[in-house]
Design a protein around this motif. Structure first.
Motif, short mmCIF file in Angstrom:
data_model
loop_
_atom_site.label_atom_id
_atom_site.label_comp_id
_atom_site.label_asym_id
_atom_site.label_seq_id
_atom_site.Cartn_x
_atom_site.Cartn_y
_atom_site.Cartn_z
N LEU A 752 -103.23 -9.31 -26.67
CA LEU A 752 -102.81 -10.06 -25.26
C LEU A 752 -102.65 -9.01 -24.13
O LEU A 752 -101.95 -8.27 -23.99
CB LEU A 752 -101.69 -10.70 -25.44
N VAL A 753 -103.29 -9.14 -22.92
CA VAL A 753 -103.31 -7.89 -21.88
C VAL A 753 -103.16 -8.81 -20.67
O VAL A 753 -103.79 -9.84 -20.34
CB VAL A 753 -104.57 -6.99 -21.83
N ASP A 754 -102.68 -8.17 -19.47
CA ASP A 754 -102.88 -8.58 -18.19
C ASP A 754 -104.28 -8.76 -17.81
O ASP A 754 -105.17 -8.03 -18.09
CB ASP A 754 -102.14 -7.70 -17.32
N ASP A 755 -104.44 -10.16 -17.25
CA ASP A 755 -105.95 -10.08 -16.72
C ASP A 755 -106.66 -9.11 -15.90
O ASP A 755 -107.81 -9.28 -15.43
CB ASP A 755 -106.35 -11.67 -16.59
N LEU A 777 -117.08 -1.01 -33.02
CA LEU A 777 -115.94 -1.73 -32.23
C LEU A 777 -116.70 -2.86 -31.32
O LEU A 777 -117.62 -2.56 -30.56
CB LEU A 777 -114.97 -1.10 -31.69
N ARG A 778 -116.44 -4.17 -31.38
CA ARG A 778 -117.15 -5.07 -30.56
C ARG A 778 -116.20 -5.94 -30.30
O ARG A 778 -115.43 -6.91 -31.12
CB ARG A 778 -118.23 -5.81 -31.38
N LEU A 779 -116.30 -6.55 -28.81
CA LEU A 779 -115.54 -7.39 -28.30
C LEU A 779 -116.24 -8.86 -28.54
O LEU A 779 -117.41 -8.80 -28.01
CB LEU A 779 -115.16 -7.37 -26.62
N PHE A 780 -115.48 -9.70 -29.33
CA PHE A 780 -116.30 -10.93 -29.61
C PHE A 780 -115.72 -12.13 -29.11
O PHE A 780 -116.31 -13.33 -29.01
CB PHE A 780 -116.30 -11.11 -31.21
N ASP A 781 -114.31 -12.20 -28.59
CA ASP A 781 -114.04 -13.26 -27.86
C ASP A 781 -112.93 -12.93 -26.47
O ASP A 781 -112.26 -11.94 -26.91
CB ASP A 781 -113.32 -14.25 -28.91
N VAL A 782 -112.96 -13.67 -25.74
CA VAL A 782 -112.04 -13.65 -24.54
C VAL A 782 -111.50 -14.76 -24.26
O VAL A 782 -112.16 -15.95 -24.23
CB VAL A 782 -112.88 -13.12 -23.22
N TYR A 783 -110.17 -14.97 -24.34
CA TYR A 783 -109.69 -16.19 -24.19
C TYR A 783 -108.44 -16.38 -23.25
O TYR A 783 -107.49 -15.48 -23.05
CB TYR A 783 -108.78 -16.56 -25.44
N THR A 784 -108.46 -17.25 -22.31
CA THR A 784 -107.35 -17.46 -21.31
C THR A 784 -106.96 -18.79 -21.28
O THR A 784 -107.90 -19.95 -21.58
CB THR A 784 -108.10 -17.26 -19.73
N GLY A 785 -105.92 -19.37 -20.95
CA GLY A 785 -105.43 -20.56 -21.10
C GLY A 785 -104.06 -20.56 -21.16
O GLY A 785 -103.36 -19.78 -21.28
N GLU A 786 -103.43 -21.77 -21.59
CA GLU A 786 -101.97 -22.30 -21.78
C GLU A 786 -101.43 -21.33 -22.85
O GLU A 786 -100.36 -20.91 -22.61
CB GLU A 786 -101.98 -23.67 -21.96
N GLN A 787 -101.91 -21.04 -23.83
CA GLN A 787 -101.46 -20.57 -25.12
C GLN A 787 -101.23 -19.06 -24.70
O GLN A 787 -100.17 -18.51 -25.15
CB GLN A 787 -102.39 -20.67 -26.32
N GLY A 789 -100.68 -18.10 -21.29
CA GLY A 789 -99.87 -17.90 -20.24
C GLY A 789 -100.65 -17.37 -19.06
O GLY A 789 -101.87 -16.93 -19.26
N ALA A 790 -100.22 -17.57 -17.88
CA ALA A 790 -101.05 -17.43 -16.57
C ALA A 790 -100.84 -15.78 -16.54
O ALA A 790 -100.02 -15.03 -16.83
CB ALA A 790 -100.30 -17.87 -15.37
N GLY A 791 -102.04 -15.29 -15.91
CA GLY A 791 -102.11 -13.95 -15.53
C GLY A 791 -102.43 -12.94 -16.84
O GLY A 791 -102.27 -11.86 -16.88
N LYS A 792 -102.60 -13.68 -18.01
CA LYS A 792 -102.69 -13.08 -19.31
C LYS A 792 -104.26 -13.55 -19.58
O LYS A 792 -104.63 -14.71 -19.53
CB LYS A 792 -101.79 -13.41 -20.23
N ARG A 793 -104.83 -12.54 -20.72
CA ARG A 793 -105.80 -13.07 -21.37
C ARG A 793 -105.98 -12.28 -22.99
O ARG A 793 -105.40 -11.17 -23.06
CB ARG A 793 -107.29 -13.06 -20.60
N SER A 794 -106.35 -13.07 -23.61
CA SER A 794 -106.51 -12.59 -25.08
C SER A 794 -107.83 -11.95 -25.32
O SER A 794 -108.93 -12.68 -25.19
CB SER A 794 -106.23 -13.60 -26.23
N LEU A 795 -108.03 -10.67 -25.84
CA LEU A 795 -109.15 -10.06 -25.96
C LEU A 795 -109.29 -9.92 -27.59
O LEU A 795 -108.28 -9.40 -28.30
CB LEU A 795 -109.22 -8.75 -25.46
N ALA A 796 -110.32 -10.59 -28.17
CA ALA A 796 -110.55 -10.23 -29.74
C ALA A 796 -111.45 -9.17 -30.03
O ALA A 796 -112.88 -9.46 -29.50
CB ALA A 796 -110.99 -11.76 -30.22
N PHE A 797 -111.45 -8.27 -30.86
CA PHE A 797 -112.02 -7.22 -31.08
C PHE A 797 -112.36 -7.32 -32.88
O PHE A 797 -111.42 -7.56 -33.55
CB PHE A 797 -111.61 -5.85 -30.86
N ALA A 798 -113.68 -6.96 -32.99
CA ALA A 798 -113.91 -6.95 -34.49
C ALA A 798 -114.05 -5.50 -34.62
O ALA A 798 -114.83 -4.84 -33.96
CB ALA A 798 -115.36 -7.65 -34.92
N LEU A 799 -113.44 -4.86 -35.62
CA LEU A 799 -113.40 -3.34 -35.91
C LEU A 799 -114.00 -3.26 -37.29
O LEU A 799 -113.67 -4.03 -38.04
CB LEU A 799 -112.10 -2.88 -35.91
#
Lengths: 833, 367
Positions: A752-755, A777-787, A789-799
């Motif tokens: 979870l990081v600041d967007d 290492l590969r970024l495989f998903d970017v999620y923003t939304g209620e879960q 919170g505002a101003g944040k996003r979730s970056l999912a990496f496969a290592l």
């Protein structure tokens, strides 16, 4: 150069069975290139005769026109000997005039069949012809809007008019190269025709070979101040000319066939002699001259109104002809208005002068004058024929214009003589590879007019005066080769040393093109010109370096007067053009150089007597603008099509980045992206692409305003990169990887990081934190939304972790993952979800 | 087996009777044959070979027999079980094959559906033509040389025996850049690349120079302010026009096909002496009667103008520092666009520069 065949034959005894086609072919093989063969009478068949107008009754008509009801004597040509009744709409003739009559049964150009027909209340049995109706230039033989009026005595009524008008002539038009100025004359063409048929010297009749009266002091005084500019000046005077005398038919006919307009007998004579001999002649109205004629260079500030009515500011190296009244002509190029021959001129001063070719070329170019005289003078005329040509003019003026030769022959100066050229005896054979022995070479050189003397192992060759182009041994080789025949050159493949193949850069550029085409991009080529409006439409700021353009002094289009500093305008215009033609989904690219001025000074003009030094060559390059090779990609519409398989995918900013990454990929390079703001891209959707810290270029979505201004669909995407930079970094030799066959350990982490934190920074932190065990290492998903919170996003990496020497334990993998996350947390504020 | 499991098995030998064993075998074989799919065969397998199947039970009883009877019974049961297993395996193979065959039929698709998810790309035909020509010469051991398009006047003209007052300068309508006294032009030919090559290398030189060139020609179906030219330059000992002819004949045949050779006509270029124009055998009519007389491509001449060529003028060699007493050379130049139009039957030069994607896409990635 248009040469009537009858005129050629007048100067060379060609065998009677030589056809015009064959003559043209053989002269082409000698270097006088056939442009076209004209047969003006080809489309005129049936009776075309000379007629004498017996009566002409003007009859006004209801339609406002007045026609002439004419009785014309056509001899026995109509089979009856009775006058022919003809209706004629022209008015430029009168009773007793000789005209050209086409009788019923004839056909004129355009399949115009002539028959007796009722018109204006008469039966008109034929037609009185204009030049245009006969397929001749409208202004030949008198006025352009009337019928042909033949000079008195040109022929008898009933006589076939074809020959008088040159309708039975054939004309060969040649394209004469600058080195063969001698062939801008019948004299030259006939000489080469003799050569083409290997005729004896006696078969050629040189129009300049004539007895001329000796020079004396009785003629018009001439003072030449510049002997370099005007080595020879011959002046003769003819008085008592009848300015109204008609130009003799043969002369008018030949001038017309050669493409020149008939003006007046005096002017026509000078043109005729120029065509015949190659020597331009100028005629002055002698009564309008004041005092001696002189030749000098113009002085600063001097002006001259030339006979075309243009006032010309003269330069100090213009050669001018002067008299006591001032400047009266641009020597060798164009005469002045004040001394021009006119309809009242009865006394003519004939100037036959030799002029320096370079001066002629410069003056012609400076004043933008192209004339028949200038064309010959600037390429070089035989300097030895000034007297002969002047004498020929005098002869024609006295014969056909009623003139009388005034005593006095002014000859100032002496024809310059070309120095001998020394040529190795075997040079022709060596250079051409033809089977030509030394004797043959000498024989052929003599055939083209050279004087050849034997030396030790060499020939000493004096070129003929009509060949100022022959100055080097290799020029003589060409003469030998053309006489032997270019078709005899053998065909032998040379044997080069072992080559090195394509350069690395050439190979890589092909690789780039193939990769882009393979990825569905289509290559285009655009003109590298642009204008300020193009840069404005890109929204470039005033201080953008791409506004520093190299301007053209003579652009084809005022809208695009400069060399492109970016390929975007051309490529985006091409996108718009394709859309206009119905395309909807586009991915195009162009590679080409751009021109980036770097404030260098002038490029030096070195001499040509020896090779410039390496420093001098470097100075040439340093003064040129930088010209890097750019790559531009542009896309709009769907990158992947919709179809039975499901929906398509519209190209977005990332496709522009992906295209550049494709290119980098085939060069073995990994690019780093970072957010950038640069026109013409969307300020929030523009990536600067770098190799390490070296910028390569930009990619992303175009600014919405730019799309609007260029008429492109919204969200059109584009990239422009410096391909030279990419190519310079291309991996030369790839080091083979060492592969581990121990099992891989996979770990996924969601952070979870600041967007505002770039994903590339997070990835970079993870990579550094994970250490050597990280395989990929590969970024495989970017999620923003209620879960999240505002101003944040979730970056999912496969290592993926792997060691080269052992199976990793869970503890090792976990520790590496935790270390990676820890660095991401510390540097990017990432929190593992 | 070590012996009867006396803990729970009754010592009973009935199932080992020959009749019973044969019956069980027959029953199994019938059931196997009757199974018509893999699922029912699985049931059959359990019923006839599973732990509770007659033959399995019989087998388990063998140990209980007196030693003299074991041998017979063992053989009997073993054979029966073998036969059943064999039948099972055979039937399994059969049914699997049938199953797969059925699945393949069911899975059939319409292969005529379009498969063009990503549009086809393509390289520009002029790029391809330039590369193709380069390859033809590289195959002979030549090299491909390049140079800038914005060029020094000296290299574009003076070094090539086109001094400032040379009439031929006006033959090439030149784009000049500002300011004029900087003597910078858009190259009017690729010849400055030849000059650059001679300035930077020593003979023997065998190079081909393709590239963009510029003339102030208005844009129409046969003229363009920018076009592409390829020039060749050879400087070596003993080079003659014959080598030029040999090279161009080979080039023409490689590019346009067998039988397409060249013809020389005397011409004039400042940088070559002797100079020639080179014509190609018309590849439409091949100069053969009667096709030639009505041929629109060559206008009945049987030949098509291709380019210019000649022996390198020694003045050019001198300006570029090559000893013209030792070396001779030849050079040639022709339009790539024009050659492309000949070779591919293209009719309008503008198609090359308008960037219609349908044009380039038609040529793919190789000519």
């Amino acid at each position: 150069m248009k040469a009537p065949v009858s005129w050629i034959r007048e100067h060379v005894d060609l065998p009677a069975d030589v056809t015009t086609d064959d003559l043209a072919r053989r002269l082409t093989a000698l270097g006088l290139k056939l442009e076209a063969i004209e047969r003006p009478g080809e489309q005129v068949t049936g009776p075309l005769v000379v007629g004498r107008v017996l009566s002409a009754e003007p009859e006004p008509q209801k339609n406002g026109k007045t026609i002439n009801w004419c009785a014309v004597d056509v001899g026995d040509a109509n089979g009856t000997g009775e006058p022919q009744g003809i209706v004629c709409g022209a008015h430029n003739f009168g009773v007793d005039d000789l005209v050209v009559v086409v009788l019923p049964g004839a056909v004129l150009p355009g399949d115009f069949a002539i028959a007796a027909r009722k018109t204006y209340g008469h039966v008109s049995a034929g037609m009185i012809c204009s030049a245009a109706e006969l397929g001749l230039p409208a202004d030949s033989y008198g006025s352009a809007d009337g019928i042909v009026v033949l000079p008195a005595g040109a022929g008898e009524p009933g006589q076939d008019a074809r020959g008088l008008l040159g309708l039975d002539e054939e004309v060969i038009e040649f394209e004469i190269n600058p080195d063969r100025a001698y062939a801008l004359s019948l004299r030259g063409v006939a000489r080469d025709a003799a050569l083409a048929y290997d005729l004896p010297a006696s078969a050629f009749h040189d129009p300049c070979l004539r007895e001329v009266p000796p020079a004396d002091d009785a003629g018009h005084p001439v003072r030449v101040e510049d002997e370099v500019g005007c080595p020879v000046f011959v002046a003769r005077t003819v008085s008592g000319i009848d300015p109204a005398a008609p130009t003799p038919t043969f002369m008018a006919r030949r001038l017309a066939l050669a493409g020149m307009r008939s003006v007046s007998v005096a002017v026509d004579v000078t043109n005729y002699v120029m065509l015949e001999t190659g020597r331009p002649i100028h005629g002055y109205d002698a009564d309008r001259l004041t005092g001696a004629v002189g030749v000098r260079r113009a002085r600063d500030g001097e002006r001259l109104t030339t006979l075309d009515g243009t006032v010309r500011a003269l330069a100090t190296d213009d050669l001018v002809v002067v008299d006591d009244s001032g400047i009266i002509g641009l020597g060798g190029v164009m005469g002045g208005q004040t001394t021009e021959m006119s309809a009242t001129t009865t006394r003519v001063l004939v100037e036959s002068a030799h002029w320096d070719a370079t001066s002629m070329f410069r003056t012609g170019r400076r004043h933008k004058i192209t004339s028949e005289a200038g064309k010959r003078n600037e390429r070089g005329v035989d300097p030895t024929i000034c007297e002969a040509a002047a004498d020929r003019v005098v002869e024609l003026l006295t014969t056909y214009a009623g003139g009388t030769t005034e005593p006095g022959v002014t000859v100032v100066g002496k024809a310059p003589q070309a120095p001998p050229i020394t040529i190795a005896r075997d040079l022709a054979a060596r250079v051409t590879g033809m089977d030509v022995d030394e004797t043959t070479a000498a024989t052929h050189l003599r055939a083209v007019g050279c004087e050849v003397a034997d030396g030790a192992g060499v020939l000493s060759v004096v070129p003929p005066p009509w060949r100022p182009d022959l100055s080097d041994p290799y020029d003589l080789v060409e003469e030998v080769a053309r006489v032997v025949g270019y078709d005899t050159v053998p065909s032998v493949l040379p044997t080069p040393p072992a080559g090195r193949g394509l350069t690395r850069g050439q190979q890589l550029r092909r690789r780039v093109g193939r990769a882009l085409a393979g990825a569905g991009h289509v290559e285009v080529i655009t003109f590298p010109f642009l204008g300020e409006a193009d840069l404005d439409k890109l929204g470039l700021p005033a201080d953008d370096e791409r506004r520093a353009v190299l301007r053209l002094a003579n652009p084809l289009s005022a809208e695009r007067p400069a060399m492109a500093t970016t390929l975007l305008p051309g490529v985006l215009e091409t996108v718009a053009r394709n859309l206009g033609r119905g395309a909807t989904d586009l991915a195009i690219f162009e590679t080409g150089t751009v021109t980036l001025p770097r404030g260098g000074g002038p490029t030096p003009i070195h001499g040509v007597a020896h090779r410039p030094t390496p420093d001098e060559v470097a100075a040439l390059d340093a003064a040129l603008p930088d010209q890097p090779l750019h790559l531009v990609v542009a896309m709009t519409g769907r990158r992947e099509r919709e179809g039975w398989w499901g929906p398509g995918r519209v190209a977005d900013w990332s496709d522009a980045v992906a295209s550049v990454r494709t290119v980098a990929g085939v060069l073995g390079l990994e690019l780093v992206a970072r957010a950038a703001q640069r026109a013409p891209w969307h300020p929030g959707r523009c990536a600067e692409l770098l190799i390490g810290s070296t910028s390569v270029g930009h990619a992303g979505e175009l600014h919405p305003r730019v799309c609007r201004d260029l008429g492109l669909p919204a969200r059109t995407v584009a990239a422009e990169v410096d391909l030279d930079v990419l190519l310079a970094h291309a991996v030369d030799v790839v080091v083979a990887p060492v592969l581990s066959d121990f099992p891989v350990a996979k770990e996924d982490v969601a952070l979870l990081v600041d967007d505002t934190v770039p994903a590339a920074d997070v990835a970079d932190a993870l990579r550094r934190g994970a250490g050597d065990l990280l395989e990929s290492l590969r970024l495989f998903d970017v999620y923003t939304g209620e879960q999240v919170g505002a101003g944040k996003r979730s970056l999912a990496f496969a290592l993926r972790f792997r060691a080269g020497d052992r199976t990793l334990t869970e503890q090792e993998t976990g520790a590496a993952r935790d270390a990676a996350v820890a660095v991401a947390a510390a540097e990017c504020g990432a929190v593992q979800r | 087996m070590s012996g009867p499991n006396t803990d729970y098995d009754p010592v009973e030998v009935t199932p080992l009777g020959a009749e019973q064993v044969d019956e069980a075998r027959e029953a199994a074989l019938v059931a196997i044959a009757a199974a018509d799919d893999l699922d029912s065969l699985k049931v059959v397998r359990t019923a006839h070979t599973g732990d509770r199947s007659p033959l399995a039970l019989a087998n388990r009883e063998i140990g209980a027999l007196p030693p003299q009877a074991r041998k017979d019974a063992g053989r009997r049961v073993g054979q029966a079980r073998g036969a059943v297993n064999q039948a099972l395996a055979a039937r399994t193979t059969e049914l699997e094959a049938a199953h797969e065959a059925r699945a393949l039929v069911e899975e059939a698709v319409d292969v005529t559906l379009p498969a063009d998810r990503v549009a086809r790309g393509g390289r520009h035909p002029i790029t391809l033509m330039s590369e193709h020509i380069g390859d033809l010469f590289v195959a002979m051991g030549w090299e491909v040389a390049e140079g800038p398009v914005v060029e020094a006047e000296w290299l574009n003209f003076d070094a090539l025996n086109l001094g400032p007052d040379h009439p031929a300068r006006t033959m090439q309508d030149t784009f000049w850049t500002e300011p004029a006294d900087h003597h910078v032009v858009l190259r009017t030919h690729t010849s400055p690349v030849q000059a650059r090559t001679m300035l930077t290398r020593e003979p023997p030189i065998y190079v081909i120079c393709p590239g963009r060139v510029f003339r102030t020609d208005e844009y129409d179906a046969t003229h363009s302010p920018m076009f592409h030219q390829v020039e060749g330059l050879v400087v070596d000992r003993g080079i003659s026009m014959a080598h030029l002819k040999g090279t161009l004949d080979h080039f023409a045949t490689q590019l346009f096909g067998e039988g397409i050779t060249t013809r020389f006509r005397p011409s004039y270029f400042p940088f070559t002496e002797p100079s020639a124009e080179v014509d190609l055998v018309c590849f439409v009519c091949r100069g053969d009667e009667p096709a030639v007389s009505s041929c629109r491509t060559c206008k009945g001449e049987g030949w098509i103008e291709w380019g210019g060529c000649g022996v390198v003028n020694p003045r050019v060699l001198t300006a570029c520092g090559v000893d013209s007493e030792v070396f001779t050379g030849f050079a040639f130049g022709m339009g790539i666009d024009r050659s492309f139009m000949f070779r591919h039957g293209a009719e309008d030069l503008r198609d090359i520069f308008e960037g219609d994607v349908r044009y380039s896409a038609a040529f793919g990635t190789e000519l």
